[in-house]
Design an enzyme around this catalytic site. Structure first.
Site, PDB file in Angstrom:
ATOM      1  N   HIS A 175       4.809  -4.523  10.848  1.00 35.35           N
ATOM      2  CA  HIS A 175       5.178  -3.810  12.078  1.00 35.35           C
ATOM      3  C   HIS A 175       5.242  -4.785  13.252  1.00 35.35           C
ATOM      4  O   HIS A 175       4.531  -5.794  13.270  1.00 35.35           O
ATOM      5  CB  HIS A 175       4.142  -2.729  12.437  1.00 35.35           C
ATOM      6  CG  HIS A 175       4.102  -1.574  11.490  1.00 35.35           C
ATOM      7  ND1 HIS A 175       4.849  -0.429  11.664  1.00 35.35           N
ATOM      8  CD2 HIS A 175       3.394  -1.386  10.352  1.00 35.35           C
ATOM      9  CE1 HIS A 175       4.594   0.428  10.676  1.00 35.35           C
ATOM     10  NE2 HIS A 175       3.709  -0.136   9.857  1.00 35.35           N
TER      11      HIS A 175
ATOM     12  N   ASP B 292       5.837   4.757   5.020  1.00 31.90           N
ATOM     13  CA  ASP B 292       6.743   3.780   5.638  1.00 31.90           C
ATOM     14  C   ASP B 292       6.742   2.455   4.867  1.00 31.90           C
ATOM     15  O   ASP B 292       7.374   1.483   5.289  1.00 31.90           O
ATOM     16  CB  ASP B 292       6.400   3.558   7.123  1.00 31.90           C
ATOM     17  CG  ASP B 292       4.997   3.028   7.346  1.00 31.90           C
ATOM     18  OD1 ASP B 292       4.048   3.538   6.700  1.00 31.90           O
ATOM     19  OD2 ASP B 292       4.831   2.096   8.161  1.00 31.90           O
ATOM     20  N   HIS B 293       6.053   2.423   3.714  1.00 33.87           N
ATOM     21  CA  HIS B 293       6.029   1.228   2.857  1.00 33.87           C
ATOM     22  C   HIS B 293       6.581   1.509   1.454  1.00 33.87           C
ATOM     23  O   HIS B 293       7.001   0.587   0.778  1.00 33.87           O
ATOM     24  CB  HIS B 293       4.605   0.656   2.784  1.00 33.87           C
ATOM     25  CG  HIS B 293       4.119   0.229   4.141  1.00 33.87           C
ATOM     26  ND1 HIS B 293       4.125  -1.079   4.551  1.00 33.87           N
ATOM     27  CD2 HIS B 293       3.683   0.955   5.204  1.00 33.87           C
ATOM     28  CE1 HIS B 293       3.693  -1.151   5.813  1.00 33.87           C
ATOM     29  NE2 HIS B 293       3.425   0.077   6.228  1.00 33.87           N
TER      30      HIS B 293
ATOM     31  N   HIS C  16       0.856  -1.194   0.000  1.00 39.88           N
ATOM     32  CA  HIS C  16       0.000   0.000   0.000  1.00 39.88           C
ATOM     33  C   HIS C  16       0.886   1.237   0.000  1.00 39.88           C
ATOM     34  O   HIS C  16       2.103   1.127   0.122  1.00 39.88           O
ATOM     35  CB  HIS C  16      -1.001  -0.016   1.153  1.00 39.88           C
ATOM     36  CG  HIS C  16      -0.401   0.085   2.527  1.00 39.88           C
ATOM     37  ND1 HIS C  16       0.440  -0.867   3.043  1.00 39.88           N
ATOM     38  CD2 HIS C  16      -0.522   1.030   3.499  1.00 39.88           C
ATOM     39  CE1 HIS C  16       0.797  -0.516   4.275  1.00 39.88           C
ATOM     40  NE2 HIS C  16       0.244   0.631   4.575  1.00 39.88           N
TER      41      HIS C  16
ATOM     42  N   ASP D 212       0.109  -3.958   6.275  1.00 39.21           N
ATOM     43  CA  ASP D 212      -0.570  -3.395   7.451  1.00 39.21           C
ATOM     44  C   ASP D 212      -2.015  -3.888   7.537  1.00 39.21           C
ATOM     45  O   ASP D 212      -2.862  -3.236   8.157  1.00 39.21           O
ATOM     46  CB  ASP D 212      -0.573  -1.865   7.396  1.00 39.21           C
ATOM     47  CG  ASP D 212       0.792  -1.270   7.722  1.00 39.21           C
ATOM     48  OD1 ASP D 212       1.744  -2.035   7.997  1.00 39.21           O
ATOM     49  OD2 ASP D 212       0.906  -0.022   7.693  1.00 39.21           O
TER      50      ASP D 212
ATOM     51  N   HIS E 138       1.396   3.937   1.954  1.00 38.15           N
ATOM     52  CA  HIS E 138       1.896   4.733   3.083  1.00 38.15           C
ATOM     53  C   HIS E 138       3.426   4.894   3.022  1.00 38.15           C
ATOM     54  O   HIS E 138       4.140   4.000   2.570  1.00 38.15           O
ATOM     55  CB  HIS E 138       1.471   4.110   4.410  1.00 38.15           C
ATOM     56  CG  HIS E 138       0.004   4.332   4.702  1.00 38.15           C
ATOM     57  ND1 HIS E 138      -0.714   3.537   5.564  1.00 38.15           N
ATOM     58  CD2 HIS E 138      -0.859   5.260   4.225  1.00 38.15           C
ATOM     59  CE1 HIS E 138      -1.975   3.977   5.616  1.00 38.15           C
ATOM     60  NE2 HIS E 138      -2.093   5.018   4.806  1.00 38.15           N
TER      61      HIS E 138
ATOM     62  N   HIS F 108      -7.368  -1.083   5.725  1.00 40.15           N
ATOM     63  CA  HIS F 108      -6.358  -0.116   6.186  1.00 40.15           C
ATOM     64  C   HIS F 108      -6.262   1.012   5.165  1.00 40.15           C
ATOM     65  O   HIS F 108      -6.282   2.193   5.515  1.00 40.15           O
ATOM     66  CB  HIS F 108      -5.035  -0.845   6.353  1.00 40.15           C
ATOM     67  CG  HIS F 108      -3.892   0.013   6.784  1.00 40.15           C
ATOM     68  ND1 HIS F 108      -3.843   0.631   8.012  1.00 40.15           N
ATOM     69  CD2 HIS F 108      -2.739   0.363   6.147  1.00 40.15           C
ATOM     70  CE1 HIS F 108      -2.710   1.321   8.103  1.00 40.15           C
ATOM     71  NE2 HIS F 108      -2.031   1.175   6.992  1.00 40.15           N
TER      72      HIS F 108
END
Ligand code: ZN
Ligand code: FE
Length: 242
Positions: free
Chosen positions: A172, A62-63, A58, A134, A60, A115
């Site tokens: 995570h 941090d991805h 996805h 996530d 985001h 998410h």
């Protein structure tokens, strides 16, 4: 696990996991999401692997944060959700139900909205492994930023449908905080209580609790165990303010 596939997991940023899958036969190496370029490069270097692909779950930061830098450095190919214009450097858009090859092995894409509206996960049958981003965490699930409880309920069901022994690689390390919450929902769940004790030992040693398995999550994850979308929504809301 088929002998030609190997998976590496290593910490990135504050609580992300970097994940790599390597196929000895073809020499292909994929990074599942790109939380931290330096940590990904270091792990590849340590193992003598050369990055050839990125599989994004996805959009985001941090991805996908390391996508462009890694693409520039390695000329690799980026696979991600097809309807997503927020994946930097996307080369190959895929949708739920799609298959692609990784060396001689098949990778199945599963649509798991909730998410985000376009979250996908990657199931590699030959490795008995799925990279769940996530969507699912150990004893937990992702926050509903763009999707509904119905979406996440369907996504939990799709993961629960995978073979029991499937290892689930989450993005995570949230296990101990998820555990505290889950114990308020199912204080009598013996499998949960026993698991939490083991997880505490792992974390005290600085070890990851990831991967988990489909079988374990069916026993301990209150979001996967929710009997209805409505119930999942209630639990998710309670967790948001826990
Ligand atoms: Zn996310
Ligand atoms: Fe994340």
């Amino acid at each position: 696990m088929a002998s030609t596939l190997e998976i590496a997991i290593f910490p990135c940023l504050s609580d992300n996991y970097g994940l790599l899958i390597h196929d000895k036969e073809s020499g292909e190496t994929a990074a599942i999401d790109t939380p931290e370029v330096s940590a990904i490069e270091a792990e590849c270097g340590r193992r003598g692997w050369t990055l050839t692909q990125i599989w994004n779950t996805h959009h985001h930061w941090d991805h996908v944060g390391g996508n462009l830098e890694l693409k520039e450095a390695h000329g690799l190919s980026i696979t991600g959700p097809h309807q997503e214009d927020r994946i930097p450097g996307l080369d190959r858009g895929v949708a739920g139900g799609d298959y692609f090859n990784f060396g001689a092995h098949e990778v199945r894409v599963i649509f798991t909205p909730g998410h985000t509206r376009d979250h996908i996960i990657y199931y590699v049958p030959a490795a008995e492994a799925a990279f769940v981003g996530d969507t699912l965490f150990v004893i937990g699930c992702g926050r509903l930023f763009e999707g509904s409880a119905e979406d996440m309920f369907g996504s939990m069901a799709a993961i629960a449908d995978l073979p029991d022994e499937t290892k689930l690689y989450c993005a995570h390390e949230y296990t101990l905080s998820n555990a505290k919450f889950a114990l308020t929902i199912e204080p009598e769940n013996e499998a949960l209580v026993a698991y939490v004790e083991r997880a505490k030992v792992l974390r005290a040693q600085g070890l990851p609790t990831v991967p988990t398995t489909v079988e374990m999550e069916k026993r301990i994850n209150p979001f996967m165990r929710a009997a209805s979308a409505e119930r999942l929504g209630q639990i998710r809301q309670a967790k948001d303010s826990f």
